[in-house]
Design a protein around this motif. Structure first.
Motif, short mmCIF file in Angstrom:
data_model
loop_
_atom_site.label_atom_id
_atom_site.label_comp_id
_atom_site.label_asym_id
_atom_site.label_seq_id
_atom_site.Cartn_x
_atom_site.Cartn_y
_atom_site.Cartn_z
N THR A 80 1.24 -1.51 0.08
CA THR A 80 0.11 -0.22 0.18
C THR A 80 0.75 1.78 -0.52
N LYS A 81 2.45 1.15 0.06
CA LYS A 81 2.78 2.20 0.39
C LYS A 81 3.61 2.87 -1.40
N PRO A 115 0.39 1.72 -3.63
CA PRO A 115 -0.68 2.11 -4.41
C PRO A 115 -1.02 1.48 -6.09
N ASN A 116 0.09 1.95 -6.99
CA ASN A 116 -0.50 1.07 -8.26
C ASN A 116 0.01 -0.33 -8.45
N MET A 169 -0.42 -2.06 -6.70
CA MET A 169 -0.76 -3.93 -6.19
C MET A 169 -1.51 -4.16 -7.34
N ALA A 170 -2.30 -3.83 -8.43
CA ALA A 170 -2.62 -4.30 -9.40
C ALA A 170 -1.70 -5.29 -10.26
N GLN A 204 -1.03 -8.30 -8.82
CA GLN A 204 -1.35 -9.33 -9.10
C GLN A 204 -1.76 -10.32 -9.76
N PHE A 241 -3.29 -7.35 0.32
CA PHE A 241 -2.29 -6.08 -0.17
C PHE A 241 -2.10 -5.55 0.93
#
Lengths: 172, 172
Positions: free
Chosen positions: B88-89, B91-92, B94-95, B98, B115
């Protein structure tokens, strides 16, 4: 030691029904009454709900549920607060949700945010959620946030609240 | 009941050092020897590391750590497997993470992905991670995956492994 409080996003601090209705209005030109959708699961109430949730902007532009900012600002001091959202089903929603969160709840840091598929994985003392599937498997104190989809169901041991004032009365 | 196994992404199944070095090569035209960066934290070893991690493609194009796919395919049957990444530090990321995960580990579902900012929030029986900050706070069995940044440190009760064969020997 502060108690760890786990708070859901959709249907607890973000007005997801408002978004479903807005998208449906754009799609079909009509709005279902809340009375029509009471007791229906979200996917039953909104035929294109899954498509809406996968649409860019759906989560980013949600309204904040009244009272949640003021209450969480206080709870962030008295509790070990985490925001936990089931989001990995829609991977693009995560950055959007985090952006929305940091804009509307600027006192919450990235360290306090969790995105998951199932909430079985998190540990804490208190959980606030609108879904039985999350609360039923949590072993701590459980607070059920009323939403149309859960209104007709018995509480199954969870403490039902209608709004954030009731949460403040319980926890602050 | 299956034991819940919590597996990190960066430095455990994704070759993040390889990415740092690739980006540094593009930036400066040189590659640091692993001997030069042994014992240094990632942010000390790679001056622009934080910028690289925030760059589109950094996580998406990482190589898979050898043996991790075969081992996790088996562990996914014997254990209640979750992939938990501090993300989460950025945010981009994460997608991207995944997408990378589902491409390289297609047997893992979105329900098994988490996450977060801090791993204190997850509960499980076994954790595999390359960072002491995550393992030190975990109350279950802990497996330290060797990476340059942790090589000079004493194990502090964690079971150090050099590769995925050693993990398979421990857990399968």
């Amino acid at each position: 030691m502060k108690k760890r409080l786990i708070v859901d996003i959709d249907g607890v601090i973000a007005d997801i029904y408002g978004q479903f209705r807005k998208f449906e209005l754009e799609d079909f030109g009509t709005n279902q009454d809340y009375s029509e959708i009471t007791g229906k699961l979200e996917e039953e109430a909104f035929v294109n709900g899954e498509i809406y949730m996968a649409t860019k902007g759906f989560f980013r532009n949600a309204s904040v549920i009244p009272g949640s900012v003021e209450a969480l600002k206080k709870l962030n001091k008295t509790h070990d607060l985490f925001i936990v959202s089931a989001a990995t089903k829609f991977p693009n929603s995560m950055a959007e949700k985090q952006e929305w969160l940091l804009e509307n709840f600027p006192f919450i840091t990235w360290q306090q945010i969790v995105f998951c598929g199932t909430k079985e994985i998190v540990k804490g003392d208190i959980m606030i959620d609108d879904h039985f599937k999350n609360l039923d498997k949590f072993y701590g104190q459980t607070i059920l946030f009323s939403q149309p989809h859960n209104l007709n169901r018995v509480e199954n041991g969870h403490n039902r609240v209608a709004n954030w004032d009731e949460i403040s009365q319980l926890l602050l």
